[in-house]
Design a protein around this motif. Structure first.
Motif, PDB file in Angstrom:
ATOM      1  N   UNK A   1     -11.012  14.421   6.950  1.00  0.00           N
ATOM      2  CA  UNK A   1     -11.478  15.606   6.665  1.00  0.00           C
ATOM      3  C   UNK A   1     -11.988  15.690   5.253  1.00  0.00           C
TER       4      UNK A   1
ATOM      5  N   UNK B   1       9.635   7.729   7.197  1.00  0.00           N
ATOM      6  CA  UNK B   1       9.963   6.382   6.766  1.00  0.00           C
ATOM      7  C   UNK B   1      11.479   6.253   6.656  1.00  0.00           C
TER       8      UNK B   1
ATOM      9  N   UNK C   1       0.817  -1.111   0.176  1.00  0.00           N
ATOM     10  CA  UNK C   1      -0.077  -0.004  -0.056  1.00  0.00           C
ATOM     11  C   UNK C   1       1.017   1.344  -0.003  1.00  0.00           C
ATOM     12  N   UNK C   2       0.413   2.106  -0.539  1.00  0.00           N
ATOM     13  CA  UNK C   2       1.120   3.778  -0.360  1.00  0.00           C
ATOM     14  C   UNK C   2       0.758   4.329   0.616  1.00  0.00           C
ATOM     15  N   UNK C   3       1.020   3.751   1.650  1.00  0.00           N
ATOM     16  CA  UNK C   3       1.069   4.614   2.992  1.00  0.00           C
ATOM     17  C   UNK C   3       2.127   4.496   3.991  1.00  0.00           C
ATOM     18  N   UNK C   4       2.533   5.577   4.433  1.00  0.00           N
ATOM     19  CA  UNK C   4       3.669   5.789   5.074  1.00  0.00           C
ATOM     20  C   UNK C   4       3.698   5.283   6.466  1.00  0.00           C
ATOM     21  N   UNK C   5       4.848   4.731   6.850  1.00  0.00           N
ATOM     22  CA  UNK C   5       5.086   3.887   8.042  1.00  0.00           C
ATOM     23  C   UNK C   5       5.184   4.940   9.188  1.00  0.00           C
ATOM     24  N   UNK C   6       3.987   5.438   9.768  1.00  0.00           N
ATOM     25  CA  UNK C   6       3.995   6.457  10.485  1.00  0.00           C
ATOM     26  C   UNK C   6       3.627   5.887  11.955  1.00  0.00           C
ATOM     27  N   UNK C   7       3.916   6.601  12.893  1.00  0.00           N
ATOM     28  CA  UNK C   7       3.638   6.079  14.343  1.00  0.00           C
ATOM     29  C   UNK C   7       2.113   5.791  14.515  1.00  0.00           C
TER      30      UNK C   7
ATOM     31  N   UNK D   1       7.404  10.540  18.069  1.00  0.00           N
ATOM     32  CA  UNK D   1       6.147  10.615  17.779  1.00  0.00           C
ATOM     33  C   UNK D   1       5.599  11.932  17.559  1.00  0.00           C
TER      34      UNK D   1
ATOM     35  N   UNK E   1      -2.083  18.804  18.362  1.00  0.00           N
ATOM     36  CA  UNK E   1      -1.375  18.069  17.963  1.00  0.00           C
ATOM     37  C   UNK E   1      -1.224  16.552  18.660  1.00  0.00           C
TER      38      UNK E   1
ATOM     39  N   UNK F   1      -3.715  11.944  17.994  1.00  0.00           N
ATOM     40  CA  UNK F   1      -2.346  12.258  17.277  1.00  0.00           C
ATOM     41  C   UNK F   1      -2.754  13.087  15.896  1.00  0.00           C
ATOM     42  N   UNK F   2      -2.458  13.974  15.683  1.00  0.00           N
ATOM     43  CA  UNK F   2      -2.832  14.642  14.096  1.00  0.00           C
ATOM     44  C   UNK F   2      -2.968  16.152  14.239  1.00  0.00           C
TER      45      UNK F   2
ATOM     46  N   UNK G   1       1.999   2.508  16.269  1.00  0.00           N
ATOM     47  CA  UNK G   1       1.651   2.542  17.875  1.00  0.00           C
ATOM     48  C   UNK G   1       0.142   2.780  17.894  1.00  0.00           C
TER      49      UNK G   1
END
Lengths: 240, 378
Positions: free
Chosen positions: A149, B138, A104-110, B177, B335, A189-190, A114
């Motif tokens: 969103x 990444x 998949x074109x998804x970033x390996x984010x936290x 994070x 955040x 988070x975000x 997590x």
């Protein structure tokens, strides 16, 4: 997406165990305790809670230590630790598999490593504690919601998002509610504001604890089963 | 000790003193705090609670008037002071003091060549156009590491020569994070790109393609010199201050040497461009319960920016990371929220905590914009 599947007591040589799988995350949990604690670990007036998280691949890193700290503080609140002074409750959580995102074109984010893993770990730990029949002050359930969103700026809340949805979402929230509907744990988070957070918590609570006390009307849970995670947990224990 | 000396000198006087004192057990402040820390703090927060039957001040967690053992009000932050450029050999550095917590952060940049990455995140073209926006996460371009120095606190947990403690590892993970969640600057600023020159024979409609040849990797080493609570907030401010102090040399790809070269011209060194809403303020809150037995007497307080003594008595923690001024369009942007360990902080309390965290934004911004706040004052 199929709902969560849990099995109580798949392991025979520990005091309690559970296997849990949901949304591509498979976790095996084992509980041993209360047992005698080592001198340096023991706490004079309560039981020490020791959580180990093993990743699906490789050895544990700082990310696992962080997850362990979150799960440990949540479990310590729920287990009646004052009943077992100077003893140890050991909870081992082995992640068996995580969703394959390599194509998949998804970033390996936290978020993916997590936040999405945390509800599975907490759910497994809860099932394993129930299987071990440890005295608990309450039970809890945990889930993941995210706020997406749209192009017009309006937000929508998605329950149990898949990795692609999670990566595109404006914010992600891993929540854990007690049986009484109290917010025990929240990792958000975000980019969001208090109102969006509030709405996300409302949806999370409805998934965990059901409609009672919550307000209906949002067209969020249409594709989900109406049964809350708390009902599922209760049914599973009653069957056993 | 002094009482023993006094009695040796003048036994009759000290006997008189003992007779005059009431028989009730009175303890010096420090002994009370060491013997019964929970009661000590509760007595500070609600001096009248024992006589008023627990109704004095507690219950809602929104009692801004109580004064804690350290002299601060329940909702008072410790204001940060910082000093930048303290380390000579780091490309960017900062020392942050938050009360008795002192943290130093140094940034060390390194060059990561794309050819050395086993699985490059995307084709060079995609990377340049910003399709793969999360390349910093990444590729692991930001590497925070927290070290709790020997002797940073009286607790025996920080011994030399041992593996990093669970606390240090957890702090590193949380910093990582938050670095990715807050996106302080554009990750594409960390790219080192190369555009081949137009060859003489080429047609002019076919412009040479710019490609990413390397990335800057930033190692953020945080050393906790003194630990007195609020270590995550202090470390996070130190990371932001060190990043704002960071000067990266101008780097370019040299096709003849097939290597990335850096200029030692200080004029061409550049700074990271932060988003205007930064800094991202992190604020930690602890929930203190007067009685350890749950569900008996719900008398509790939210302590803002707890110190080590208070952290030892609290189990429920909330960390909020917000950005932007308080009078924004619809409140501050959040955040990150981390809450664990207990059920006390619910929806209504969280709104209050977010506002409290946002009230710190101007202070942090001032501290980051001022040249040095550590040399002035005490």
């Amino acid at each position: 997406m199929p709902g969560p599947v849990a099995e109580l007591g798949p392991l025979h040589r520990v005091d309690g165990s559970a296997a849990y799988s949901h949304a591509g995350y498979n976790v095996l949990g084992a509980v041993t305790g209360p047992v005698e604690a080592q001198r340096r670990d023991e706490i004079p007036d309560e039981a020490a809670v020791d959580v180990h998280v093993r990743p699906a691949t490789g050895v544990g890193s700082i990310k696992e230590r962080h997850l362990e700290a979150i799960v440990q503080s949540t479990l310590r609140h729920v287990i009646l630790v004052h009943q077992f002074p100077r003893s140890l409750v050991q909870v081992s959580l082995q992640v068996l598999s995580v969703p394959d995102t390599s194509l998949m074109a998804v970033p390996l984010s936290s978020r993916l490593t997590t936040l999405a893993l945390l509800p599975a770990l907490l759910q497994t730990a809860m099932h394993a504690l129930l299987s071990a029949a440890l005295p608990l002050s309450t039970t809890f359930t945990s889930t993941l919601v995210c706020v997406t969103r749209g192009a017009d700026g309006g937000g929508a809340i998605r329950a149990s998002p898949d990795p692609e949805c999670l990566a595109d979402a404006a914010s992600a929230h891993a929540v854990c509610y007690s049986a009484g509907g109290e917010l025990l744990m929240d990792m958000s988070e975000g980019d969001f504001d208090v109102d969006e957070w509030d709405a996300a918590m409302g949806v999370g609570r409805r998934i965990c604890c059901g409609e009672k006390g919550g307000r209906g009307g949002d067209a969020v849970m249409r594709d989900e089963e109406s049964e809350s995670l708390q009902d599922k947990l209760r049914k599973l224990v009653a069957e056993r | 000790m002094t009482a023993a000396v006094a009695s040796f000198r003048d036994p009759s006087a000290s006997q008189q003193q003992q007779q005059q004192q009431p028989p009730a057990l009175t303890l010096p402040r420090a002994q009370f705090a060491a013997l019964a820390p929970r009661h000590f703090l509760a007595a500070h927060l609600a001096p009248t609670s024992s006589s008023a039957g627990g109704a004095g001040g507690g219950g809602g967690g929104n009692n801004a008037g109580s004064v804690r053992a350290n002299g601060r009000a329940a909702h008072a932050f410790r204001q940060p002071r910082l000093h930048r450029g303290s380390l000579t050999h780091a490309a960017g550095s900062a020392v942050v003091r938050l009360g008795d917590t002192a943290v130093v952060c140094g940034v060390r940049p390194e060059i990561l060549r794309v050819a050395d990455v086993p699985n490059p995140p995307a084709s060079a073209r995609e990377a340049l156009e910003g399709i793969c926006a999360d390349e910093a996460a990444r590729l692991g371009l930001l590497v925070p590491n927290v070290d709790l120095a020997t002797g940073c606190s009286p607790a025996a947990a920080h011994l030399p020569g041992q593996a990093p403690s669970a606390l240090a590892q957890t702090l590193s993970a949380r910093l990582l994070n938050l670095l990715h969640a807050s996106r302080l600057f554009r990750a594409r600023d960390l790219r080192i790109a190369y555009t081949p020159p137009l060859a003489a024979g080429d047609a002019d409609d076919d412009a040479p393609e710019t490609r990413v040849v390397a990335y800057w990797t930033l190692y953020l080493d945080v050393l906790v010199i003194s630990l007195d609570g609020g270590v995550f907030d202090a470390a996070w401010l130190a990371v932001q201050a060190a990043l704002s102090d960071l000067r990266l040399p101008h780097a370019w790809w040299d096709p003849d040497a097939s290597a990335v070269l850096c200029s030692d011209d200080a004029e061409r060194a550049w700074k990271l461009q932060f988003r205007p809403a930064t800094p991202v303020v992190s604020a930690t809150f602890a929930v203190f319960e007067a009685k350890e037995d749950k569900r008996q007497d719900k008398e509790w307080w939210v302590l803002v920016d707890p110190d080590t003594f208070e952290e030892g008595l609290c189990k429920e923690y909330v960390t909020v990371a917000v950005e932007g001024a308080v009078n924004g369009r619809s409140g501050p942007r959040i955040r990150k929220i981390e809450k664990s360990g207990g059920p006390m902080v619910g929806k209504t309390e969280m709104r209050q905590l977010v506002d409290l965290a946002a009230s710190q934004w101007q202070h942090w911004r001032d501290a980051l914009l001022e040249p040095d706040s550590m040399n002035e004052g005490k």
